[in-house]
Design a protein around this motif. Structure first.
Motif, mmCIF file in Angstrom:
data_model
loop_
_atom_site.group_PDB
_atom_site.id
_atom_site.type_symbol
_atom_site.label_atom_id
_atom_site.label_comp_id
_atom_site.label_asym_id
_atom_site.label_seq_id
_atom_site.Cartn_x
_atom_site.Cartn_y
_atom_site.Cartn_z
ATOM 1 N N ILE A 147 3.837 5.965 -2.480
ATOM 2 C CA ILE A 147 5.123 6.657 -2.605
ATOM 3 C C ILE A 147 5.702 6.533 -4.012
ATOM 4 C CG2 ILE A 147 7.496 6.738 -1.738
ATOM 5 C CD1 ILE A 147 6.267 5.444 0.895
ATOM 6 N N GLU A 148 5.928 5.300 -4.457
ATOM 7 C CA GLU A 148 6.584 5.105 -5.753
ATOM 8 C C GLU A 148 5.683 5.440 -6.930
ATOM 9 O OE1 GLU A 148 9.886 2.827 -3.742
ATOM 10 O OE2 GLU A 148 7.917 3.563 -3.253
ATOM 11 N N PHE A 149 4.392 5.094 -6.811
ATOM 12 C CA PHE A 149 3.510 5.213 -7.970
ATOM 13 C C PHE A 149 2.504 6.353 -7.844
ATOM 14 C CE2 PHE A 149 4.886 0.737 -7.750
ATOM 15 C CZ PHE A 149 5.578 0.684 -8.946
ATOM 16 N N ARG A 150 2.620 7.156 -6.786
ATOM 17 C CA ARG A 150 1.834 8.370 -6.613
ATOM 18 C C ARG A 150 0.333 8.101 -6.600
ATOM 19 N NH1 ARG A 150 5.013 10.458 -4.337
ATOM 20 N NH2 ARG A 150 4.591 12.630 -4.808
ATOM 21 N N ARG A 151 -0.066 6.954 -6.081
ATOM 22 C CA ARG A 151 -1.481 6.620 -5.960
ATOM 23 C C ARG A 151 -2.024 7.199 -4.665
ATOM 24 N NH1 ARG A 151 -2.094 5.480 -11.184
ATOM 25 N NH2 ARG A 151 -1.029 3.567 -11.824
ATOM 26 N N ASP A 152 -3.313 7.547 -4.656
ATOM 27 C CA ASP A 152 -3.912 8.074 -3.438
ATOM 28 C C ASP A 152 -5.101 7.206 -3.054
ATOM 29 O OD1 ASP A 152 -6.001 8.785 -5.093
ATOM 30 O OD2 ASP A 152 -6.088 10.858 -4.396
ATOM 31 N N PRO A 153 -5.762 7.494 -1.911
ATOM 32 C CA PRO A 153 -6.848 6.625 -1.443
ATOM 33 C C PRO A 153 -7.977 6.430 -2.452
ATOM 34 C CG PRO A 153 -6.132 8.030 0.347
ATOM 35 C CD PRO A 153 -5.417 8.506 -0.883
ATOM 36 N N GLU A 154 -8.250 7.426 -3.287
ATOM 37 C CA GLU A 154 -9.311 7.264 -4.289
ATOM 38 C C GLU A 154 -8.996 6.105 -5.226
ATOM 39 O OE1 GLU A 154 -11.329 9.718 -8.019
ATOM 40 O OE2 GLU A 154 -10.365 10.833 -6.389
ATOM 41 N N PHE A 155 -7.764 6.044 -5.724
ATOM 42 C CA PHE A 155 -7.342 4.956 -6.600
ATOM 43 C C PHE A 155 -7.435 3.617 -5.873
ATOM 44 C CE2 PHE A 155 -4.018 2.070 -8.025
ATOM 45 C CZ PHE A 155 -4.143 2.082 -9.402
ATOM 46 N N LEU B 202 0.832 -1.200 0.000
ATOM 47 C CA LEU B 202 0.000 0.000 0.000
ATOM 48 C C LEU B 202 0.870 1.254 0.000
ATOM 49 C CD1 LEU B 202 -2.816 1.368 0.291
ATOM 50 C CD2 LEU B 202 -2.469 1.246 2.780
ATOM 51 N N LEU B 203 1.863 1.268 0.858
ATOM 52 C CA LEU B 203 2.740 2.437 0.946
ATOM 53 C C LEU B 203 3.579 2.589 -0.319
ATOM 54 C CD1 LEU B 203 3.754 2.023 4.677
ATOM 55 C CD2 LEU B 203 2.398 3.882 3.709
#
Length: 617
Positions: free
Chosen positions: A519-527, A514-515
């Motif tokens: 961090i690496e892939f710039r995903r946020d909770p919406e994704f 999840l982290l």
């Protein structure tokens, strides 16, 4: 390359020119910014330093008797200003032959970097003018300025197409410098690089070069720096691995990883055998990581007045791996490990720490902290705050369980480790991993302290992989089995009693992934939530099938955890900015590689809508 030390780098360049001449080489190539180093911060604004660099160029030219020499350094145009109002500077490559500057019809003995990276740790445009900007300024196509350098080898003219680092990583740019140079007659391409190593990067580079040569089939030389350089907050490893390619992308020869060496290549211009890219085995993959970390630690310590290092050895996996790495980097005789138990530390972990120290042959001592922790708690409990006016209201600090945990961590770091390092003429390490660093699972002025964080760019699961490799490589269990098998725990309270299977409040097999997505892939909770609702999250972030249901029986459980982790990640920046430098090995290392602003956690409207739909379908 030693950054900021052109005197040292110049001597190394001259030495290799002389050696190459004795071997009857026609051309010798050095990396990008071989003379000054690449990561120098705002030292590039020091005019005296720039003038110093320019003076060395003439000396290298004068050493090029009967040879062609190509090297990277800065070029300063005192007649023009950069966008910062200072003397205009270029990231440049220099070309001389037999003590004369080689002209390409546009520039006399030099050319400029065309593509300026503006991502991750790179900030070239802060200091340097690009070939693209120069073309725009002069109102000419960049193709007119990108010209090869004709040199004479064995009575025959050979045209060198010279580019710098990012110029080969051109997929996301509108300009392809390699293609332009070949179209303009280059017989061979020389790429001068100062390319920081990241884990699993070299295979990608081979594929990029093969793709470039598929459209422009000429021999290709990739010349990369070795050493370590830093931007103040991150230590970047430069692995060399310089490679010479045939026109079809197959490899003629390659330099060793992390070895400063000059390799000879005899280039015919003919294709070699087709060699498809072969991904490394899992053991080779983790060996690459281990070698990189040890190399970085060796070079970091070599710049200090003493090689001694103090490590808080808890009996857990993180400190065990750090101790093993440091013993390899500086020798066991320079490693001083101290176990600092409170009454929450088990005999299991205390015994494992002592066993590890014996296996490594490092110095070991025990410094119990319970008495000082009790004294601190007693002092705080007896303390009262009285407002110095007519009011007589007294306020007492609350010594909560969390406060008591923090007191232990600060006692170990700020009192014991700092004092031992001073007393031994040493530095002490920060043993935190990337998972803990990401969510602030560490105590400021406690285990956030230290001079260097060797594994702070490794997630917890990767730390375990490294431990297993260390044992496999040694052919025996250097890191005791009990350290690997015990549940991860800070052992700061009865709720973290490893003898009862209790540990950290982190589900590492899931939270690592999840982290990484954050961090690496710039995903946020919406994704994350969208894929959870679609049933595709485990595949998307590569989590073991069924793990989410095991950890989070209901959607409400999953959402509560996602909220918590995003808030911890976004609200822990103040700890990361005060943490010690990190050796960068991943796509995004905390520090100057991943640039953060302390704005707190924000949840998008898309996330809020998805969350509401999940709770009220």
């Amino acid at each position: 390359i030693i950054p900021g030390r052109p005197d040292h780098n110049f001597q190394a360049i001259i030495k290799e020119i002389k050696a190459a001449r004795k071997r009857n080489m026609d051309v010798i190539v050095f990396p990008e910014m071989a003379l000054p180093g690449y990561l120098l911060g705002d030292e590039w604004e020091n005019d005296s330093f720039i003038n110093d660099l320019m003076s060395y160029n003439d000396d290298i030219r004068d050493a090029s008797k009967e040879m062609c020499v190509v090297w990277g350094s800065v070029y300063a145009d005192s007649h023009q200003k950069g966008e910062d109002g200072r003397i205009r500077k270029y990231n440049a490559a220099y070309v001389v032959q037999d003590r004369k500057w080689v002209s390409n019809g546009v520039f006399e003995g030099h050319t400029y970097k065309t593509l300026m990276p503006k991502y991750r740790e790179f900030d070239d445009e802060r200091h340097f003018y690009s070939m693209l900007k120069l073309a725009q300024e002069q109102g000419v196509p960049v193709e007119q300025l990108l010209q090869p350098f004709p040199i004479i080898i064995g009575g025959r003219e050979v045209k060198l197409g010279v580019i710098l680092c990012e110029d080969m990583w051109c997929d996301d740019y509108s300009v392809n410098p390699t293609g332009i140079l070949v179209q303009n007659g280059a017989d061979i391409l020389l790429n001068l690089s100062s390319s920081p190593w990241t884990w699993r990067k070299n295979d990608k580079r081979h594929r990029v070069v093969a793709s470039l040569l598929d459209k422009n089939p000429v021999p290709f030389v990739y010349c990369n720096a070795t050493g370590i350089q830093n931007n103040g907050k991150n230590l970047f490893l430069f692995d060399g691995n310089s490679t010479v390619y045939n026109p079809n992308g197959s490899v003629i020869t390659t330099a060793q990883d992390y070895v400063s060496e000059t390799v000879d290549a005899h280039i015919t211009g003919r294709n070699g055998p087709e060699k498809p890219s072969i991904l490394p085995s899992s053991e080779q993959d983790i060996q690459e990581l281990y070698n990189g970390l040890v190399y970085g630690l060796e070079h970091f310590m070599s710049a200090l007045p003493s090689k001694r290092v103090v490590i808080g050895l808890s009996g857990g996996i993180d400190s065990a791996v750090v101790a093993s790495l440091m013993a390899s980097a500086v020798g066991p005789e320079n490693v001083f490990a101290v176990n600092m138990p409170s009454h929450f530390n088990s005999e299991l972990t205390k015994g494992a720490a002592a066993k590890l120290a014996k296996n490594l042959g490092i110095h070991y001592a025990i410094c119990p902290i319970q008495a000082s922790v009790d004294m601190t708690r007693a002092q705080l409990q007896d303390m009262t705050f009285v407002r110095q006016d007519s009011s007589q209201n007294e306020i007492r600090p609350e010594i909560s369980p969390l406060t008591l945990e923090n007191i232990q961590a600060r006692d170990r770091g700020s009192r014991v480790l700092a004092a031992l390092a001073a007393g031994l003429g040493a530095i002490f390490t920060n043993n935190g991993n990337k998972t803990e660093t990401a969510i602030g699972y560490a105590t400021l002025y406690g285990d956030v302290d230290g001079a260097l964080a060797p594994i702070a760019d490794l997630y917890k699961g990767e730390v375990y992989q490294l431990a297993e490799y260390i044992n496999s490589h040694a052919g025996k269990p250097i890191i005791p089995d009990e350290i690997i098998s015990v549940v991860p725990s800070a052992e700061l309270s009865a709720d973290q009693d490893v003898t009862q299977g209790k540990g950290d409040p982190i589900k590492y097999p899931y939270h690592d992934k999840l982290l990484r997505a954050f961090i690496e892939f710039r995903r946020d909770p919406e994704f994350i939530l969208q894929h959870y609702m679609a049933g595709t999250l485990e595949a998307q972030i590569q989590v073991q099938p069924g793990l989410l249901q095991q950890y989070f029986p209901t959607p409400a459980d999953f959402v509560a955890d996602l909220d918590r982790m995003w808030k911890l990640y976004k609200n822990s920046f103040f700890k990361r900015i005060q943490a010690p430098p990190i050796i960068a090995v991943s796509r995004r290392a905390f520090g100057f590689d991943l640039r953060e602003a302390q704005n707190g956690a924000y949840f998008t409207r898309g996330y809020q809508d998805a969350k509401a739909h999940l709770q009220n379908p």
